[in-house]
Design a protein around this motif. Sequence first.
Motif, short mmCIF file in Angstrom:
data_model
loop_
_atom_site.label_atom_id
_atom_site.label_comp_id
_atom_site.label_asym_id
_atom_site.label_seq_id
_atom_site.Cartn_x
_atom_site.Cartn_y
_atom_site.Cartn_z
N ARG A 113 0.85 -1.20 0.00
CA ARG A 113 0.00 0.00 0.00
C ARG A 113 0.88 1.24 0.00
O ARG A 113 1.91 1.28 0.67
CB ARG A 113 -0.85 0.04 1.28
CG ARG A 113 -2.02 -0.86 1.23
CD ARG A 113 -3.09 -0.38 2.23
NE ARG A 113 -4.32 -1.03 1.92
CZ ARG A 113 -5.16 -0.61 0.99
NH1 ARG A 113 -4.93 0.49 0.30
NH2 ARG A 113 -6.26 -1.27 0.74
N PHE A 114 0.46 2.26 -0.72
CA PHE A 114 1.22 3.50 -0.74
C PHE A 114 0.30 4.71 -0.65
O PHE A 114 -0.91 4.62 -0.91
CB PHE A 114 2.09 3.60 -2.01
CG PHE A 114 1.28 3.82 -3.27
CD1 PHE A 114 0.81 2.75 -4.01
CD2 PHE A 114 0.98 5.11 -3.71
CE1 PHE A 114 0.04 2.95 -5.16
CE2 PHE A 114 0.22 5.33 -4.85
CZ PHE A 114 -0.24 4.23 -5.58
N THR A 115 0.88 5.81 -0.27
CA THR A 115 0.21 7.11 -0.35
C THR A 115 1.18 8.04 -1.07
O THR A 115 2.40 7.97 -0.87
CB THR A 115 -0.18 7.62 1.06
OG1 THR A 115 -0.83 8.87 0.94
CG2 THR A 115 1.01 7.76 1.98
N GLN A 116 0.64 8.86 -1.95
CA GLN A 116 1.50 9.72 -2.77
C GLN A 116 0.85 11.09 -2.93
O GLN A 116 -0.33 11.18 -3.28
CB GLN A 116 1.71 9.04 -4.14
CG GLN A 116 2.79 9.68 -5.00
CD GLN A 116 3.22 8.78 -6.15
OE1 GLN A 116 2.56 7.78 -6.45
NE2 GLN A 116 4.31 9.14 -6.81
N SER A 117 1.60 12.11 -2.62
CA SER A 117 1.09 13.47 -2.74
C SER A 117 1.84 14.21 -3.84
O SER A 117 3.08 14.18 -3.89
CB SER A 117 1.23 14.19 -1.40
OG SER A 117 0.61 15.45 -1.48
N PHE A 118 1.09 14.83 -4.74
CA PHE A 118 1.66 15.60 -5.84
C PHE A 118 1.23 17.05 -5.73
O PHE A 118 0.10 17.34 -5.33
CB PHE A 118 1.11 15.12 -7.19
CG PHE A 118 1.43 13.71 -7.57
CD1 PHE A 118 2.63 13.39 -8.20
CD2 PHE A 118 0.53 12.69 -7.32
CE1 PHE A 118 2.91 12.09 -8.58
CE2 PHE A 118 0.80 11.38 -7.69
CZ PHE A 118 1.98 11.08 -8.33
N PHE A 119 2.11 17.94 -6.14
CA PHE A 119 1.69 19.32 -6.40
C PHE A 119 1.90 19.55 -7.89
O PHE A 119 3.03 19.44 -8.39
CB PHE A 119 2.50 20.33 -5.58
CG PHE A 119 1.98 21.73 -5.74
CD1 PHE A 119 1.01 22.22 -4.87
CD2 PHE A 119 2.42 22.55 -6.77
CE1 PHE A 119 0.49 23.50 -5.03
CE2 PHE A 119 1.91 23.84 -6.94
CZ PHE A 119 0.93 24.30 -6.06
N LEU A 120 0.79 19.83 -8.59
CA LEU A 120 0.86 20.12 -10.01
C LEU A 120 0.94 21.64 -10.17
O LEU A 120 0.03 22.37 -9.77
CB LEU A 120 -0.39 19.60 -10.73
CG LEU A 120 -0.74 18.12 -10.51
CD1 LEU A 120 -1.97 17.74 -11.34
CD2 LEU A 120 0.44 17.23 -10.87
N ALA A 121 2.05 22.10 -10.73
CA ALA A 121 2.24 23.54 -10.92
C ALA A 121 1.81 23.91 -12.34
O ALA A 121 2.00 23.12 -13.27
CB ALA A 121 3.70 23.91 -10.69
#
Lengths: 143, 143
Positions: A113-121
């Motif tokens: 299991r994973f959690t992934q946070s992105f910031f799209l600029a």
Amino acid sequence: MAAKAGNSVGGVLPHPHVIGNAFAQHYYKILNESPEDVHKFYHDESILGRKPNSDGTLTSITTMRDINKHFVSTYLKGCSMQIDNVDSQPSHEGGVLVLVSGSFTVPDAMKRRFTQSFFLAPQKGGYFVLNDVLRYIPVEPGN
Amino acid sequence: MAAKAGNSVGGVLPHPHVIGNAFAQHYYKILNESPEDVHKFYHDESILGRKPNSDGTLTSITTMRDINKHFVSTYLKGCSMQIDNVDSQPSHEGGVLVLVSGSFTVPDAMKRRFTQSFFLAPQKGGYFVLNDVLRYIPVEPGN
């Protein structure tokens, strides 16, 4: 490879949910099918947070060259991916915050299991991944 | 309640790890001890993503008044909290992206693992929470 603001009509931006979902669908497909192209979602100033150091902090990977090196050496091609949730919000100065939870199952290994946070600029015609932090969720005995 | 850039000396900003760790330490302490004050980390334009709707998307809560209503009605006061990881990266236009994973254990209930992503936007003398997305990690039988 910009995440295109595909539903944009006459300058009206699509809802961040639409942007986040379209991005995630495209991103994990490329990660799964052609990891040698994943770095195109990023710019040189992008930051990937990956494998934990001995002090628990994640290693930061930057520049498209090193980001590409990371993806081609991380064998996720053809693994089974399950995306449980993609949550997106409009963010600072035209950006979009995306939080994904899901799991990868590499053949002959257990599901992770994973959690992934992105910031799209924002960039012309779409977005690029400025921030990307991935953490695996530990499996606890007894759960 | 701004997350203060406490180690800033002579205009030199502290590393995002320092900002993220200081923020998380302060934030979860207040959440645990005085939930009626948690809304002070936010502004009116902040967005909280919480309880999933029937279509799976999270409910968005905005304005300090509604954010406060949420926190005072969510009984996490005195629960046992475990923060496993706080990962922070410098982000768009002076912001900081923070990804937290951990668990809450409310008395007489089972431990609930969560993942929470924050975007800390800059303000005079520190930061405020512009984005906050929380997802609980489902417990799978057999894990």
